[in-house]
Design a protein around this motif. Structure first.
Motif, mmCIF file in Angstrom:
data_model
loop_
_atom_site.group_PDB
_atom_site.id
_atom_site.type_symbol
_atom_site.label_atom_id
_atom_site.label_comp_id
_atom_site.label_asym_id
_atom_site.label_seq_id
_atom_site.Cartn_x
_atom_site.Cartn_y
_atom_site.Cartn_z
ATOM 1 N N ALA A 27 36.450 76.849 37.689
ATOM 2 C CA ALA A 27 35.201 76.930 38.466
ATOM 3 C C ALA A 27 35.470 77.465 39.870
ATOM 4 N N CYS A 28 36.570 77.024 40.463
ATOM 5 C CA CYS A 28 36.928 77.512 41.795
ATOM 6 C C CYS A 28 37.255 79.008 41.760
ATOM 7 N N GLU A 29 38.004 79.430 40.760
ATOM 8 C CA GLU A 29 38.332 80.853 40.645
ATOM 9 C C GLU A 29 37.057 81.687 40.480
ATOM 10 N N ALA A 30 36.141 81.217 39.656
ATOM 11 C CA ALA A 30 34.887 81.953 39.439
ATOM 12 C C ALA A 30 34.086 82.049 40.735
ATOM 13 N N LYS A 31 34.017 80.956 41.481
ATOM 14 C CA LYS A 31 33.283 80.967 42.744
ATOM 15 C C LYS A 31 33.963 81.898 43.752
ATOM 16 N N ALA A 32 35.283 81.844 43.827
ATOM 17 C CA ALA A 32 36.012 82.717 44.751
ATOM 18 C C ALA A 32 35.732 84.183 44.428
ATOM 19 N N ARG A 33 35.798 84.542 43.141
ATOM 20 C CA ARG A 33 35.502 85.917 42.746
ATOM 21 C C ARG A 33 34.067 86.292 43.099
ATOM 22 N N ALA A 34 33.142 85.355 42.899
ATOM 23 C CA ALA A 34 31.724 85.630 43.170
ATOM 24 C C ALA A 34 31.457 85.918 44.642
ATOM 25 N N ILE A 35 32.261 85.344 45.530
ATOM 26 C CA ILE A 35 32.063 85.599 46.956
ATOM 27 C C ILE A 35 33.088 86.596 47.501
ATOM 28 N N GLY A 36 33.825 87.235 46.576
ATOM 29 C CA GLY A 36 34.723 88.318 46.952
ATOM 30 C C GLY A 36 36.036 87.890 47.581
ATOM 31 N N LEU A 37 36.552 86.727 47.163
ATOM 32 C CA LEU A 37 37.806 86.216 47.720
ATOM 33 C C LEU A 37 38.823 85.936 46.629
ATOM 34 N N VAL A 38 40.059 85.796 47.048
ATOM 35 C CA VAL A 38 41.114 85.256 46.199
ATOM 36 C C VAL A 38 41.574 83.969 46.870
ATOM 37 N N MET A 39 42.020 83.001 46.079
ATOM 38 C CA MET A 39 42.327 81.677 46.615
ATOM 39 C C MET A 39 43.579 81.087 45.981
ATOM 40 N N ASN A 40 44.164 80.169 46.722
ATOM 41 C CA ASN A 40 45.116 79.207 46.183
ATOM 42 C C ASN A 40 44.301 77.946 45.931
ATOM 43 N N ILE A 41 44.430 77.385 44.738
ATOM 44 C CA ILE A 41 43.612 76.241 44.335
ATOM 45 C C ILE A 41 44.537 75.158 43.798
ATOM 46 N N ALA A 42 44.479 73.992 44.424
ATOM 47 C CA ALA A 42 45.312 72.866 44.011
ATOM 48 C C ALA A 42 44.426 71.699 43.595
ATOM 49 N N VAL A 43 44.820 71.023 42.527
ATOM 50 C CA VAL A 43 44.117 69.830 42.070
ATOM 51 C C VAL A 43 45.150 68.718 41.945
ATOM 52 N N VAL A 44 44.872 67.595 42.606
ATOM 53 C CA VAL A 44 45.741 66.425 42.503
ATOM 54 C C VAL A 44 45.006 65.327 41.759
ATOM 55 N N ASP A 45 45.779 64.396 41.203
ATOM 56 C CA ASP A 45 45.170 63.252 40.534
ATOM 57 C C ASP A 45 44.980 62.118 41.540
ATOM 58 N N THR A 46 44.570 60.973 41.056
ATOM 59 C CA THR A 46 44.275 59.851 41.941
ATOM 60 C C THR A 46 45.520 59.324 42.661
#
Length: 153
Positions: free
Chosen positions: A21-40
């Protein structure tokens, strides 16, 4: 009170949904991102570096997720508090320097408000990073809602 507790945490499947979802949003606004997800437990569960994302933003994304999960708040809340004389001045030096005070890290909560994990995004402006992170949070909330609907059937 029992001597142990069971805690909810993100699964790898949920973390991948956040990343997508983050990658799709980044592409939609014309950006590339580093995206990290951590657990609890604040440990890295999933990481995505889109082609062209800033290499120096890798640790920033991970640390934004770490901070959001561990402090149970979005990293953007520190914007005004971390300046010299502010109530949180110097907090960025805590936790081995991993505490991030720049927007782009958001906690992911269950229905009861408990932290399941967090997402951290970096390469854009703090506002853009937060916008992309919110897309990931929204994706997990949809999964939780769908799971609840299936459980009721």
């Amino acid at each position: 009170m029992p001597p142990t507790a069971t805690i909810e945490t993100l699964t790898l499947e949920a973390a991948k949904a956040v990343g997508e979802a983050c990658e799709a949003k980044a592409r939609a606004i014309g950006l590339v991102m580093n995206i990290a997800v951590v657990d609890t437990t604040l440990h890295l569960l999933h990481f995505s570096r889109m082609d062209g994302a800033k290499l120096t933003s890798i640790d920033i994304a991970i640390n934004k997720a770490f901070t959001a999960a561990g402090h149970r708040a979005g990293t953007h809340i520190y914007k005004e508090a971390v300046w010299p004389g502010g109530p949180a001045f110097g907090i960025n030096h805590s936790n081995g320097g991993k505490f991030m005070t720049v927007g782009g890290g958001l906690p992911i909560l269950n229905k009861s408000g408990q932290v399941l994990g967090a997402v951290g995004c970096s390469t854009g402006t703090p506002a853009q990073d937060q916008e992309v992170a919110q897309a990931g949070v929204d994706a997990v909330q949809r999964l939780i809602h769908e799971q609840g609907l299936r459980a009721k059937l």
